[in-house]
Design a protein around this motif. Structure first.
Motif, PDB file in Angstrom:
ATOM      1  N   HIS A 184       0.818  -1.213   0.000  1.00 57.01           N
ATOM      2  CA  HIS A 184       0.000   0.000   0.000  1.00 57.01           C
ATOM      3  C   HIS A 184       0.852   1.263   0.000  1.00 57.01           C
ATOM      4  CE1 HIS A 184      -3.628  -2.352   1.766  1.00 57.01           C
ATOM      5  NE2 HIS A 184      -3.372  -2.643   0.508  1.00 57.01           N
ATOM      6  N   LYS A 185       1.858   1.279  -0.874  1.00 52.20           N
ATOM      7  CA  LYS A 185       2.674   2.469  -1.063  1.00 52.20           C
ATOM      8  C   LYS A 185       2.383   3.012  -2.447  1.00 52.20           C
ATOM      9  CE  LYS A 185       6.436   0.898   1.933  1.00 52.20           C
ATOM     10  NZ  LYS A 185       7.869   0.568   2.022  1.00 52.20           N
ATOM     11  N   GLU A 186       1.711   4.159  -2.505  1.00 51.03           N
ATOM     12  CA  GLU A 186       1.190   4.625  -3.765  1.00 51.03           C
ATOM     13  C   GLU A 186       1.929   5.765  -4.456  1.00 51.03           C
ATOM     14  OE1 GLU A 186      -0.403   7.678  -0.993  1.00 51.03           O
ATOM     15  OE2 GLU A 186       0.229   5.610  -0.929  1.00 51.03           O
ATOM     16  N   PRO A 187       2.900   6.477  -3.850  1.00 48.15           N
ATOM     17  CA  PRO A 187       3.432   7.688  -4.481  1.00 48.15           C
ATOM     18  C   PRO A 187       3.934   7.499  -5.906  1.00 48.15           C
ATOM     19  CG  PRO A 187       4.143   7.577  -2.203  1.00 48.15           C
ATOM     20  CD  PRO A 187       3.456   6.277  -2.506  1.00 48.15           C
ATOM     21  N   ASP A 188       4.755   6.483  -6.185  1.00 51.09           N
ATOM     22  CA  ASP A 188       5.274   6.303  -7.539  1.00 51.09           C
ATOM     23  C   ASP A 188       4.140   6.097  -8.517  1.00 51.09           C
ATOM     24  OD1 ASP A 188       8.328   4.475  -6.710  1.00 51.09           O
ATOM     25  OD2 ASP A 188       7.773   6.577  -6.540  1.00 51.09           O
ATOM     26  N   PRO A 233      -5.241   1.760  -4.615  1.00 50.01           N
ATOM     27  CA  PRO A 233      -4.963   3.117  -5.045  1.00 50.01           C
ATOM     28  C   PRO A 233      -4.981   3.268  -6.558  1.00 50.01           C
ATOM     29  CG  PRO A 233      -2.910   2.014  -4.627  1.00 50.01           C
ATOM     30  CD  PRO A 233      -3.998   1.028  -4.314  1.00 50.01           C
ATOM     31  N   PHE A 234      -4.791   2.166  -7.339  1.00 53.05           N
ATOM     32  CA  PHE A 234      -4.997   2.297  -8.776  1.00 53.05           C
ATOM     33  C   PHE A 234      -6.463   2.624  -9.001  1.00 53.05           C
ATOM     34  CE2 PHE A 234      -4.774  -2.231  -7.613  1.00 53.05           C
ATOM     35  CZ  PHE A 234      -6.097  -2.597  -7.814  1.00 53.05           C
ATOM     36  N   MET A 235      -6.772   3.205 -10.121  1.00 52.54           N
ATOM     37  CA  MET A 235      -8.115   3.731 -10.325  1.00 52.54           C
ATOM     38  C   MET A 235      -8.993   2.717 -11.046  1.00 52.54           C
ATOM     39  SD  MET A 235      -7.522   7.659 -10.491  1.00 52.54           S
ATOM     40  CE  MET A 235      -6.109   8.289  -9.585  1.00 52.54           C
ATOM     41  N   VAL A 236     -10.199   2.585 -10.549  1.00 53.22           N
ATOM     42  CA  VAL A 236     -11.168   1.654 -11.110  1.00 53.22           C
ATOM     43  C   VAL A 236     -12.373   2.450 -11.582  1.00 53.22           C
ATOM     44  CG1 VAL A 236     -12.623  -0.367 -10.675  1.00 53.22           C
ATOM     45  CG2 VAL A 236     -10.402  -0.149  -9.518  1.00 53.22           C
ATOM     46  N   ARG A 255      -8.694   2.278   3.215  1.00 51.35           N
ATOM     47  CA  ARG A 255      -9.627   2.736   2.196  1.00 51.35           C
ATOM     48  C   ARG A 255      -9.501   1.974   0.893  1.00 51.35           C
ATOM     49  NH1 ARG A 255      -4.998   5.293   2.887  1.00 51.35           N
ATOM     50  NH2 ARG A 255      -3.942   6.440   1.228  1.00 51.35           N
ATOM     51  N   TRP A 256      -8.490   1.149   0.742  1.00 48.29           N
ATOM     52  CA  TRP A 256      -8.251   0.469  -0.521  1.00 48.29           C
ATOM     53  C   TRP A 256      -8.791  -0.959  -0.557  1.00 48.29           C
ATOM     54  CZ3 TRP A 256      -2.535   2.378  -0.404  1.00 48.29           C
ATOM     55  CH2 TRP A 256      -2.485   3.726  -0.781  1.00 48.29           C
ATOM     56  N   PHE A 257      -9.523  -1.362   0.450  1.00 46.18           N
ATOM     57  CA  PHE A 257     -10.051  -2.719   0.494  1.00 46.18           C
ATOM     58  C   PHE A 257     -11.512  -2.756   0.070  1.00 46.18           C
ATOM     59  CE2 PHE A 257      -6.853  -3.543   4.100  1.00 46.18           C
ATOM     60  CZ  PHE A 257      -5.898  -3.989   3.200  1.00 46.18           C
ATOM     61  N   PRO A 258     -12.011  -3.933  -0.349  1.00 43.19           N
ATOM     62  CA  PRO A 258     -13.439  -4.060  -0.646  1.00 43.19           C
ATOM     63  C   PRO A 258     -14.278  -3.743   0.576  1.00 43.19           C
ATOM     64  CG  PRO A 258     -12.228  -5.930  -1.534  1.00 43.19           C
ATOM     65  CD  PRO A 258     -11.265  -5.169  -0.680  1.00 43.19           C
ATOM     66  N   CYS A 259     -15.524  -3.374   0.341  1.00 44.19           N
ATOM     67  CA  CYS A 259     -16.407  -2.993   1.450  1.00 44.19           C
ATOM     68  C   CYS A 259     -17.221  -4.174   1.977  1.00 44.19           C
ATOM     69  CB  CYS A 259     -17.349  -1.870   1.008  1.00 44.19           C
ATOM     70  SG  CYS A 259     -18.497  -2.339  -0.304  1.00 44.19           S
ATOM     71  N   ILE A 260     -17.119  -5.331   1.355  1.00 40.71           N
ATOM     72  CA  ILE A 260     -17.852  -6.508   1.833  1.00 40.71           C
ATOM     73  C   ILE A 260     -17.099  -7.088   3.017  1.00 40.71           C
ATOM     74  CG2 ILE A 260     -18.628  -8.838   1.231  1.00 40.71           C
ATOM     75  CD1 ILE A 260     -18.919  -7.797  -1.657  1.00 40.71           C
TER      76      ILE A 260
END
Length: 500
Positions: free
Chosen positions: A22-26, A229-232, A291-296
């Motif tokens: 879960h390291k998103e900066p790059d 963090p990638f966009m869906v 915040r990056w996990f599924p909500c189920i």
């Protein structure tokens, strides 16, 4: 200074590590350098932004996809349910028809922006927020995402930060300067990058759910977007023609229902962001600690309902998460998989043979998806990760295990090295088969439409064709051949070969 191409290559080599930890900066820095939204829309095919990876999960190409967006945030499930069951007054339809009949030949962004604004006080949109078409938004920060002017945005300020509820992208006619869906998703990208740079509390606590309205000439659709963090991005509705409703009131009723559902969903979404601001933590949505996990976060087991606590994403290319399951008299580390098809019977048989992880449960979800909960093989690694000496020692063991499975009356269909897990302890090799999406009884199991033609399947394998034992043997034999294919074998088969 590294070029964009070099940076993309570096990202491809390291992205699995970045996402797993879960390291998103790059990841976001590279997205920030990939052209403007309008250029995106014009040059998406010419200069693919996907490169060799899946930077953007927007179904362009088809394998650039993820789990359905409603599994990341429930607002999208709410929207889908609302437009399917929404009740509305006949005035809603009349309002829509009056707007449509007043449109010029080209569906100008000013017209649709005005329609949405006028509808706010009576039917469709939130009263306190305006949609401002591009002509009116010069110098108006509330109608921008990032630093870009848009065709219209609902972009309210909640506390010190802004949130994007909906963004509108309009093209006068289909094919004019690109695709509205692509350009709209690029505006969402700009909004996410801006939120990160400004250290928005909503970026740090949510997956930034938002709606996107796409209009290409008379063709309208609604999409959803999240950052994980990638966009869906997913289309939440069909693409429906507005130029047919003058004589097709069934379509007019359907569109009115969608617009009403959008109005109600945006109201709920705004309240969600407000609750995040007021509570300083996510308390109204089951998004767990990240915040990056599924909500189920619930699954039904034989012992009763269990709570899912997501720990990390297992693979950036697969819909797998390492989790902890907590239930009465039970606390287990497991693996959760989201899939459209899974053959429980074949997995259970393989487990009885000692050749698969324990399968705890399969629950049904929306749109014929399933969530599968199984034992996590923490001490096992995919076959291809082992050095050559140990690798070749596994050949007879794998073949014998495959024979046991076949003798029980089943075929697997996808016995590639990534689906064969190995543990070596004190000189003893143990194997497990995983991924029973296509598996089934011999003579019944068939290949799906998603069969990847770039993989060296058996020559008789193809869409909707029966999976046979010799096909499994072919895949396993190819694992150990370790021969690089020549140039001709790298060519994809013609589509007709797979469909016939």
């Amino acid at each position: 200074m590294a070029t964009l191409k070099e940076k993309l290559e570096q990202l491809e080599a390291a992205k699995h590590l970045l996402v797993a930890k879960h390291k998103e900066p790059d990841y976001l820095d590279i997205m920030d350098e990939i052209s403007s939204p309008s250029k995106w829309a014009r040059e998406w095919i010419k200069d693919s932004k996907q490169k060799n990876g899946r930077l953007f999960r927007n179904h362009r190409p088809a394998n650039a996809s993820d789990i359905p967006i409603q599994f990341y945030h429930r607002i999208f499930e709410t929207f889908i349910n609302l437009y399917r069951i929404a009740k509305y007054q006949r005035g809603n339809v009349n309002l829509y028809l009056n707007w449509h009949l007043s449109c010029p030949v080209h569906f100008q962004m000013k017209t649709i922006g005005q329609m949405l604004s006028d509808a706010g006080s009576s039917y469709f949109l939130i009263n306190e927020i305006e949609i401002r078409p591009e002509e009116a938004n010069i110098g108006c920060q509330s109608s921008r995402t990032g630093e870009r002017r848009t065709d219209g945005s609902i972009y309210p300020k909640i506390g010190r930060d802004r949130v994007l509820l909906v963004n509108l992208e309009v093209k006068p006619e289909p094919g004019t300067n690109g695709d509205s869906y692509i350009q709209n998703s690029a505006y969402y990208k700009e909004f996410v990058i801006k939120s990160r740079k400004e250290k928005s509390e909503f970026y740090n606590k949510t997956c930034l759910p938002a709606f996107l309205i796409n209009l290409d000439g008379p063709y309208l659709s609604i999409s959803g977007a999240v950052s994980v963090p990638f966009m869906v991005w997913d289309r939440l509705t069909d693409i429906f023609p507005l130029d047919m409703v003058t004589y097709d009131h069934t379509k007019a009723d359907y569109i009115a229902r969608i617009l009403l559902a959008l109005k109600n969903s945006m109201d709920i979404l705004r309240k969600y962001y407000t609750s995040v601001r007021e509570s300083r933590e996510i308390s109204t949505e089951p998004l767990q600690d990240n915040r990056w996990f599924p909500c189920i976060n619930k699954i039904d087991l034989e012992e009763g309902t269990a709570t899912i606590k997501y720990k990390e994403r297992h693979s950036i290319y697969r819909s797998l998460w390492i989790v902890e399951i907590q239930a009465k008299n039970m606390q287990e580390k497991g693996l959760v998989k989201y899939t459209q098809k899974y053959f429980k019977e074949a997995h259970d048989m393989c487990f009885k043979l000692g050749l698969a992880p324990k399968l705890w449960a399969i629950n049904n979800l929306q749109q014929r998806w399933h969530i599968v909960f199984m034992e996590y093989l923490e001490e096992y690694q995919p076959l291809h990760t082992y050095d050559s000496e140990l690798f070749f020692q596994t050949k007879n063991i794998v073949k014998n295990a495959m024979k046991l499975f076949h003798d029980s009356g089943y075929v697997h269909g996808d016995l590639r090295d990534e689906n064969i897990m190995i543990k070596c302890e004190n000189g003893k090799i143990d194997i497990k088969f995983v991924d029973f999406d296509w598996a089934g009884r011999e003579g019944e199991a068939k290949y799906p439409e998603s069969l990847n033609p770039t993989i060296n399947w058996h020559p008789d394998a193809g869409w909707h064709k029966l999976i046979k034992k010799e096909h499994d043997h072919h895949l396993v034999d190819n694992i150990y051949l370790n021969i690089k294919p020549d140039k001709s074998s790298k060519k994809q088969r013609r589509l007709s070969e797979w469909m016939n």
